[in-house]
Design a protein around this motif. Structure first.
Motif, mmCIF file in Angstrom:
data_model
loop_
_atom_site.group_PDB
_atom_site.id
_atom_site.type_symbol
_atom_site.label_atom_id
_atom_site.label_comp_id
_atom_site.label_asym_id
_atom_site.label_seq_id
_atom_site.Cartn_x
_atom_site.Cartn_y
_atom_site.Cartn_z
ATOM 1 N N GLY A 1 0.794 -1.219 0.000
ATOM 2 C CA GLY A 1 0.000 0.000 0.000
ATOM 3 C C GLY A 1 0.823 1.263 0.000
ATOM 4 O O GLY A 1 0.338 2.324 -0.402
ATOM 5 N N TRP A 2 2.075 1.155 0.423
ATOM 6 C CA TRP A 2 2.937 2.335 0.453
ATOM 7 C C TRP A 2 3.136 2.900 -0.953
ATOM 8 O O TRP A 2 3.346 4.117 -1.107
ATOM 9 N N ILE A 3 3.065 2.057 -1.967
ATOM 10 C CA ILE A 3 3.240 2.535 -3.348
ATOM 11 C C ILE A 3 2.091 3.465 -3.715
ATOM 12 O O ILE A 3 2.293 4.558 -4.251
ATOM 13 N N ALA A 4 0.861 3.028 -3.406
ATOM 14 C CA ALA A 4 -0.307 3.868 -3.690
ATOM 15 C C ALA A 4 -0.244 5.154 -2.883
ATOM 16 O O ALA A 4 -0.520 6.242 -3.399
ATOM 17 N N ASN A 5 0.131 5.050 -1.611
ATOM 18 C CA ASN A 5 0.205 6.240 -0.764
ATOM 19 C C ASN A 5 1.211 7.239 -1.296
ATOM 20 O O ASN A 5 0.976 8.450 -1.315
ATOM 21 N N ALA A 6 2.362 6.738 -1.729
ATOM 22 C CA ALA A 6 3.407 7.621 -2.248
ATOM 23 C C ALA A 6 2.953 8.312 -3.521
ATOM 24 O O ALA A 6 3.158 9.509 -3.706
ATOM 25 N N MET A 7 2.317 7.552 -4.415
ATOM 26 C CA MET A 7 1.873 8.144 -5.677
ATOM 27 C C MET A 7 0.722 9.118 -5.464
ATOM 28 O O MET A 7 0.557 10.063 -6.226
ATOM 29 N N ARG A 8 -0.073 8.893 -4.435
ATOM 30 C CA ARG A 8 -1.154 9.838 -4.134
ATOM 31 C C ARG A 8 -0.601 11.156 -3.606
ATOM 32 O O ARG A 8 -1.183 12.220 -3.831
ATOM 33 N N SER A 9 0.503 11.098 -2.883
ATOM 34 C CA SER A 9 1.010 12.283 -2.195
ATOM 35 C C SER A 9 1.933 13.125 -3.048
ATOM 36 O O SER A 9 2.298 14.230 -2.661
ATOM 37 N N MET A 10 2.327 12.636 -4.210
ATOM 38 C CA MET A 10 3.288 13.355 -5.028
ATOM 39 C C MET A 10 2.570 14.279 -6.015
ATOM 40 O O MET A 10 1.866 13.804 -6.902
ATOM 41 N N PRO A 11 2.734 15.605 -5.878
ATOM 42 C CA PRO A 11 2.077 16.519 -6.811
ATOM 43 C C PRO A 11 2.828 16.602 -8.130
ATOM 44 O O PRO A 11 3.990 16.236 -8.221
ATOM 45 N N ALA A 12 2.140 17.100 -9.139
ATOM 46 C CA ALA A 12 2.767 17.325 -10.446
ATOM 47 C C ALA A 12 2.509 18.777 -10.826
ATOM 48 O O ALA A 12 1.718 19.091 -11.704
ATOM 49 N N GLU A 13 3.144 19.677 -10.121
ATOM 50 C CA GLU A 13 2.905 21.101 -10.291
ATOM 51 C C GLU A 13 3.915 21.691 -11.269
ATOM 52 O O GLU A 13 5.052 21.969 -10.904
ATOM 53 N N LEU A 14 3.491 21.879 -12.505
ATOM 54 C CA LEU A 14 4.344 22.505 -13.493
ATOM 55 C C LEU A 14 4.567 23.952 -13.073
ATOM 56 O O LEU A 14 3.610 24.661 -12.758
ATOM 57 N N MET B 1 1.978 -4.177 -8.223
ATOM 58 C CA MET B 1 3.002 -3.925 -7.212
ATOM 59 C C MET B 1 2.377 -3.558 -5.875
ATOM 60 O O MET B 1 2.845 -3.975 -4.814
ATOM 61 N N ALA B 2 1.296 -2.761 -5.923
ATOM 62 C CA ALA B 2 0.663 -2.294 -4.687
ATOM 63 C C ALA B 2 -0.041 -3.405 -3.929
ATOM 64 O O ALA B 2 -0.144 -3.369 -2.699
ATOM 65 N N THR B 3 -0.550 -4.398 -4.652
ATOM 66 C CA THR B 3 -1.319 -5.463 -4.001
ATOM 67 C C THR B 3 -0.479 -6.709 -3.709
ATOM 68 O O THR B 3 -1.014 -7.717 -3.248
ATOM 69 N N ALA B 4 0.822 -6.633 -3.988
ATOM 70 C CA ALA B 4 1.691 -7.795 -3.749
ATOM 71 C C ALA B 4 1.711 -8.156 -2.263
ATOM 72 O O ALA B 4 1.609 -7.306 -1.386
ATOM 73 N N GLY B 5 1.871 -9.450 -1.999
ATOM 74 C CA GLY B 5 1.864 -9.924 -0.614
ATOM 75 C C GLY B 5 3.099 -9.502 0.166
ATOM 76 O O GLY B 5 4.154 -9.255 -0.385
ATOM 77 N N ALA B 6 2.927 -9.400 1.475
ATOM 78 C CA ALA B 6 4.038 -9.056 2.375
ATOM 79 C C ALA B 6 3.758 -9.692 3.727
ATOM 80 O O ALA B 6 2.888 -10.531 3.868
#
Length: 295
Positions: free
Chosen positions: A143-156, A187-192
């Protein structure tokens, strides 16, 4: 009147007809302007030169809106137009630098994407994240992958460089690729957890330090030289054959060049310091682990 103010006769007549500049008719039918009309004309000309529309000018003259209020609204509109022009300028510079003649679709796409507002650009990223990670719990494995991608802005930036425009266009095309979205979700749903994938991760710094130069030099993953490189990566010598295979599977699951490119493109758009790609080194390690099992 035209000679005194520098405003063309045709424009003065139009403004008079619109009720912006008062005038009276002489007995012979000519328009006659007094000193108040000259002052009004100067104000109308100034407001028009600043870019205000006729309706806005009329509201100011009728005292329905203050000059400051109208000017503030106009400042916001000008800021948006300036950002748009700067983005268009960056696109033109980028096209001028290009050695190959781009096709019409590429030019149109580049211009359209560059002119998106900050909110529209963020919405594009949010749409990708929401679709790719729908139903993925923030605390779930990967889930950290989804969280990281959600938090990263793309501000030109307001005044983007051609490189930032190019990166944004590539990023926008990447996040709209169904295959890329599916790979991110995988990648986000892979087991751990106990016995899971995250327990079989190798130290990225060690991989970059030792495997990076070997991969760049073209060292055969199945060679004795590759085995010596692997032995310098902490934890590898402790793995049996099954552990090596499992670690290789984990690397292959969580290493993707397009995902790494996603982060690199975001870095260019946002002006972050760039890092050397590490995925090729991990791919080399996975191949070496499979080629030279021990145990």
């Amino acid at each position: 009147m035209a000679e005194r103010t520098g405003v063309p006769v045709r424009t003065i007549r139009f403004w008079s007809d619109e009720g912006l500049v008062p005038s009276v008719r002489s007995s012979s039918g000519h328009r006659v302007y007094d000193a108040a009309a000259v002052a009004r004309l100067d104000l109308v000309r100034t407001l028009r030169e600043l870019g205000l529309g006729l309706d806005e000018v009329r509201a100011v003259l009728a005292r329905r809106r203050g000059v400051g209020e109208v000017a503030s609204a106009h400042v916001r509109a000008l800021d948006g137009r300036i950002r748009e022009l700067r983005a268009q300028r960056a696109v033109c510079v980028l096209l001028a630098r290009s050695g190959d003649e781009p096709d019409a679709r590429s030019v149109t796409l580049m211009n359209d994407l560059a002119r998106l507002s900050a909110g529209e650009r963020q919405a594009l990223i949010d749409d990708f994240v929401n679709e790719a990670f729908a139903g993925v719990d923030a605390d779930a494995p990967g889930g950290w992958i989804a969280n990281a991608m959600r938090s990263m802005p793309a501000e030109l930036p307001d005044d983007p460089s051609p490189e930032q425009v190019q990166a944004w266009v590539e990023l926008a095309e990447l996040v709209r690729d169904p295959g890329f979205r599916a790979r991110c979700r995988e990648m986000a749903t892979a087991g751990a957890g106990p016995g899971g994938h995250q327990e079989r991760q190798l130290d990225p710094a060690a991989v970059a330090e030792h495997a990076g130069p070997a991969e760049a030099a073209g060292v055969d993953p199945g060679s004795a030289e590759a085995a010596a490189v692997l032995s310098r990566i902490p934890g590898v010598d402790d793995l049996d054959a099954a552990g090596r295979t499992a670690t290789a599977e984990t690397i292959e699951l969580f290493s993707d060049r397009r995902v790494e490119r996603y982060w690199a493109l975001l870095g260019v758009v946002n002006g972050w310091a760039q890092r050397e790609p590490v995925v090729p080194a991990f791919e080399w390690v996975a191949a070496a682990l499979r080629a030279a099992p021990r145990g």
